[in-house]
Each structure stands twice: as C-alpha cells, then as structure tokens.
Design a protein around this motif. Structure first.
Motif, mmCIF file in Angstrom:
data_model
loop_
_atom_site.group_PDB
_atom_site.id
_atom_site.type_symbol
_atom_site.label_atom_id
_atom_site.label_comp_id
_atom_site.label_asym_id
_atom_site.label_seq_id
_atom_site.Cartn_x
_atom_site.Cartn_y
_atom_site.Cartn_z
ATOM 1 N N GLU A 200 0.827 -1.207 0.000
ATOM 2 C CA GLU A 200 0.000 0.000 0.000
ATOM 3 C C GLU A 200 0.868 1.266 0.000
ATOM 4 O OE1 GLU A 200 -2.617 -0.354 3.319
ATOM 5 O OE2 GLU A 200 -4.051 -1.633 2.255
ATOM 6 N N LEU A 201 1.980 1.221 0.737
ATOM 7 C CA LEU A 201 2.891 2.371 0.770
ATOM 8 C C LEU A 201 3.495 2.643 -0.606
ATOM 9 C CD1 LEU A 201 4.768 1.866 4.175
ATOM 10 C CD2 LEU A 201 3.208 3.718 3.569
ATOM 11 N N ILE A 202 3.786 1.575 -1.343
ATOM 12 C CA ILE A 202 4.296 1.727 -2.708
ATOM 13 C C ILE A 202 3.264 2.456 -3.563
ATOM 14 C CG2 ILE A 202 4.944 0.494 -4.830
ATOM 15 C CD1 ILE A 202 6.124 -1.708 -3.029
ATOM 16 N N GLY A 203 2.004 2.037 -3.444
ATOM 17 C CA GLY A 203 0.926 2.667 -4.201
ATOM 18 C C GLY A 203 0.746 4.130 -3.826
ATOM 19 N N TYR A 204 0.771 4.420 -2.518
ATOM 20 C CA TYR A 204 0.613 5.805 -2.060
ATOM 21 C C TYR A 204 1.784 6.677 -2.526
ATOM 22 C CZ TYR A 204 -3.305 4.630 1.037
ATOM 23 O OH TYR A 204 -4.526 4.237 1.532
ATOM 24 N N VAL B 19 2.898 11.588 -8.463
ATOM 25 C CA VAL B 19 2.128 12.040 -9.627
ATOM 26 C C VAL B 19 1.416 13.352 -9.307
ATOM 27 C CG1 VAL B 19 0.153 11.524 -11.119
ATOM 28 C CG2 VAL B 19 1.836 9.748 -10.637
ATOM 29 N N VAL B 20 0.811 13.441 -8.120
ATOM 30 C CA VAL B 20 0.112 14.669 -7.713
ATOM 31 C C VAL B 20 1.093 15.823 -7.560
ATOM 32 C CG1 VAL B 20 -1.216 15.768 -5.870
ATOM 33 C CG2 VAL B 20 -1.804 13.456 -6.607
ATOM 34 N N VAL B 21 2.237 15.572 -6.897
ATOM 35 C CA VAL B 21 3.248 16.612 -6.681
ATOM 36 C C VAL B 21 3.753 17.152 -8.021
ATOM 37 C CG1 VAL B 21 5.617 17.030 -5.878
ATOM 38 C CG2 VAL B 21 3.990 15.835 -4.413
ATOM 39 N N SER B 22 3.915 16.262 -8.999
ATOM 40 C CA SER B 22 4.413 16.697 -10.309
ATOM 41 C C SER B 22 3.488 17.730 -10.950
ATOM 42 C CB SER B 22 4.585 15.489 -11.239
ATOM 43 O OG SER B 22 3.326 14.964 -11.656
ATOM 44 N N MET B 23 2.199 17.611 -10.694
ATOM 45 C CA MET B 23 1.234 18.536 -11.283
ATOM 46 C C MET B 23 1.310 19.937 -10.671
ATOM 47 S SD MET B 23 -0.096 16.815 -13.607
ATOM 48 C CE MET B 23 -0.237 15.100 -14.105
ATOM 49 N N LEU B 24 1.998 20.065 -9.543
ATOM 50 C CA LEU B 24 2.130 21.361 -8.888
ATOM 51 C C LEU B 24 3.374 22.110 -9.335
ATOM 52 C CD1 LEU B 24 1.221 20.245 -5.244
ATOM 53 C CD2 LEU B 24 -0.300 21.279 -6.932
ATOM 54 N N MET B 25 4.195 21.480 -10.162
ATOM 55 C CA MET B 25 5.466 22.078 -10.574
ATOM 56 C C MET B 25 5.285 23.015 -11.757
ATOM 57 S SD MET B 25 8.057 18.867 -10.136
ATOM 58 C CE MET B 25 8.575 18.344 -8.504
ATOM 59 N N GLY C 295 6.808 8.748 -10.559
ATOM 60 C CA GLY C 295 5.570 8.341 -9.907
ATOM 61 C C GLY C 295 4.855 7.246 -10.681
ATOM 62 N N SER C 296 4.853 7.348 -12.009
ATOM 63 C CA SER C 296 4.200 6.339 -12.857
ATOM 64 C C SER C 296 4.915 4.993 -12.776
ATOM 65 C CB SER C 296 4.158 6.822 -14.310
ATOM 66 O OG SER C 296 3.299 7.937 -14.445
ATOM 67 N N ILE C 297 6.250 5.032 -12.695
ATOM 68 C CA ILE C 297 7.014 3.788 -12.569
ATOM 69 C C ILE C 297 6.652 3.070 -11.270
ATOM 70 C CG2 ILE C 297 9.334 2.828 -12.208
ATOM 71 C CD1 ILE C 297 10.377 5.022 -14.116
ATOM 72 N N ILE C 298 6.650 3.830 -10.173
ATOM 73 C CA ILE C 298 6.326 3.244 -8.863
ATOM 74 C C ILE C 298 4.893 2.735 -8.842
ATOM 75 C CG2 ILE C 298 6.041 3.746 -6.403
ATOM 76 C CD1 ILE C 298 8.357 5.748 -6.685
ATOM 77 N N PHE C 299 3.977 3.529 -9.424
ATOM 78 C CA PHE C 299 2.571 3.118 -9.430
ATOM 79 C C PHE C 299 2.356 1.911 -10.337
ATOM 80 C CE2 PHE C 299 -2.073 3.702 -9.878
ATOM 81 C CZ PHE C 299 -2.387 3.855 -8.530
ATOM 82 N N ALA C 300 3.143 1.796 -11.427
ATOM 83 C CA ALA C 300 3.048 0.633 -12.316
ATOM 84 C C ALA C 300 3.484 -0.635 -11.579
ATOM 85 C CB ALA C 300 3.908 0.845 -13.552
ATOM 86 N N LEU D 82 1.898 6.225 -19.883
ATOM 87 C CA LEU D 82 2.296 7.555 -19.385
ATOM 88 C C LEU D 82 3.824 7.680 -19.329
ATOM 89 C CD1 LEU D 82 -0.288 8.094 -16.491
ATOM 90 C CD2 LEU D 82 -0.230 9.243 -18.716
ATOM 91 N N ILE D 83 4.488 6.593 -18.953
ATOM 92 C CA ILE D 83 5.952 6.591 -18.903
ATOM 93 C C ILE D 83 6.525 6.826 -20.295
ATOM 94 C CG2 ILE D 83 7.993 5.158 -18.491
ATOM 95 C CD1 ILE D 83 6.275 3.757 -16.257
ATOM 96 N N VAL D 84 5.961 6.156 -21.287
ATOM 97 C CA VAL D 84 6.428 6.303 -22.669
ATOM 98 C C VAL D 84 6.188 7.726 -23.164
ATOM 99 C CG1 VAL D 84 6.059 5.579 -25.068
ATOM 100 C CG2 VAL D 84 6.136 3.869 -23.238
#
Length: 202
Positions: A11-15, A21-27, A40-45, A63-65
């Motif tokens: 679950e921690l991996i998923g979180y 991914v969310v943090v990236s959208m704030l940049m 984030g996508s790699i970890i979530f994959a 998304l990674i590609v």
C-alpha cells in the motif's frame, strides 16, 4: 514476513506513486514535471503489477512512454524563450507593471522610475518576465526590477535572460534588494552579497 506487514508495504508503494504524480502537477517547470511524473508512474506501475491490476499498469506504462518522448523532445528543442529590448517609454512596460502591480510591489516595494534599459522575456506569445535596469558603467547594469510571472518561477527565465545579456556585452549585474524571497532567488542564480548589494559576474 507477516502478511499484514507485506500488505502495508504494498500500500505504501501505491501511495508513494500517487503522491509523486500529484506533486508533479504542482510544478511550474515542464521538464521537472515530466521527470517526477515519470518516477511516480514507474512506482505506481510496480504497485499495479503487484496487485495484478493490469489495466492500471498498462496505463502507467503508456504515461511513462509519453513522458519519455516529451522529455526527449524538450532536450532537443532550443530555449522556449525570446527576449526583446524595449524603449523606456514603451506603453507595454506600464501595462505589464500595472497588471502585476500587487505581486511586483511585494518583491520590489520601491518605485521603479530611473531605469534606462528594459527587456521583456516571452515564452511563445506569453510574457514570462520583465527586466528594468540602468547602466552604472560600460558593461555593468544595476537592476531596478527583475520580475518573473508566477507561472515561470523555476529559474529558467533568469538563466536565459542572463545568458542573453552576457551575449550582448553585459559583464556584471548588481541589485539592491533585501526581500527574503528574492534574495534567496539571487543566491540560487549566483549573485554574491557585497554590502547592501548583490553582484553577479556574467
């Protein structure tokens, strides 16, 4: 290993992936956004594969590609910025400073009226920054206003601006500014404190 501990780790991996991914959208920096989003996508994959959610894993791989392709294009493209020198009485200077008046007054509370040189930096057709300065000696400018609009505050505008000024023959920049947020920016950009001023050699 205890089954509950394994479940918690998964679950921690998923979180972690979701948070990145969310943090990236704030940049504000597009390149940093892509890098963090990819991580984030790699970890979530990985998380999706562990829980056997293959459609989710497939989406993350896509998304990674996409991010990898976009990052490659960004690395090949020239700077997205352009710089134009304006005349002191150009009406656009007044329009720009009026439009961002409240934010400008926070970083530059003193009135700006003694400048002799003005440069507008654009990203495409969008204004990204404005520099107002006066010449102290040949090749040395004292900055009256070095303002970047909120959407472009990743230091890329400043780096581009200073490179262009160096190419035009400017050898030194100086500025008097004791606003904490701006002095932090100046230090990041290589300005050195010299008494009441910050100085940068180009």
């Amino acid at each position: 290993m205890n089954e509950n501990i394994i479940k918690t780790i998964i679950e921690l991996i998923g979180y972690t992936g979701s948070i990145l991914v969310v943090v990236s959208m704030l940049m504000t920096s597009v390149s940093k956004l892509r890098v963090v989003n990819t991580l984030g996508s790699i970890i979530f994959a990985i998380y999706a594969l562990i829980i056997k959610s293959y459609p989710t894993a497939g989406l993350q791989v896509a998304l990674i590609v996409i991010n990898a392709v976009k990052l490659y294009k960004l690395s090949k493209n020239k700077s997205p910025y352009t710089i134009t020198e304006l005349k002191k009485d150009d009406s656009y200077i007044q329009f720009f400073t009026d439009f961002y008046k409240k934010d400008i007054s926070h970083y530059f509370p003193n009135a700006v009226d003694n400048f002799g040189k003005a440069y507008i930096i654009r990203c495409g057709n969008t204004p990204a920054g404005l520099l107002l300065a006066h010449e102290e000696t040949a090749g040395a400018l004292e900055i009256d206003l070095d303002y970047t609009t909120p959407s472009y505050r990743d230091c890329s505008v400043g780096k581009f601006l200073y490179q262009q000024l160096a190419k035009s023959g400017v050898k030194q920049l100086s500025i008097k500014n004791n606003i904490p947020e701006h002095t932090l920016y100046l230090k990041r950009m290589g300005f050195i404190s010299q008494g009441e001023r910050f100085v940068k050699a180009l």
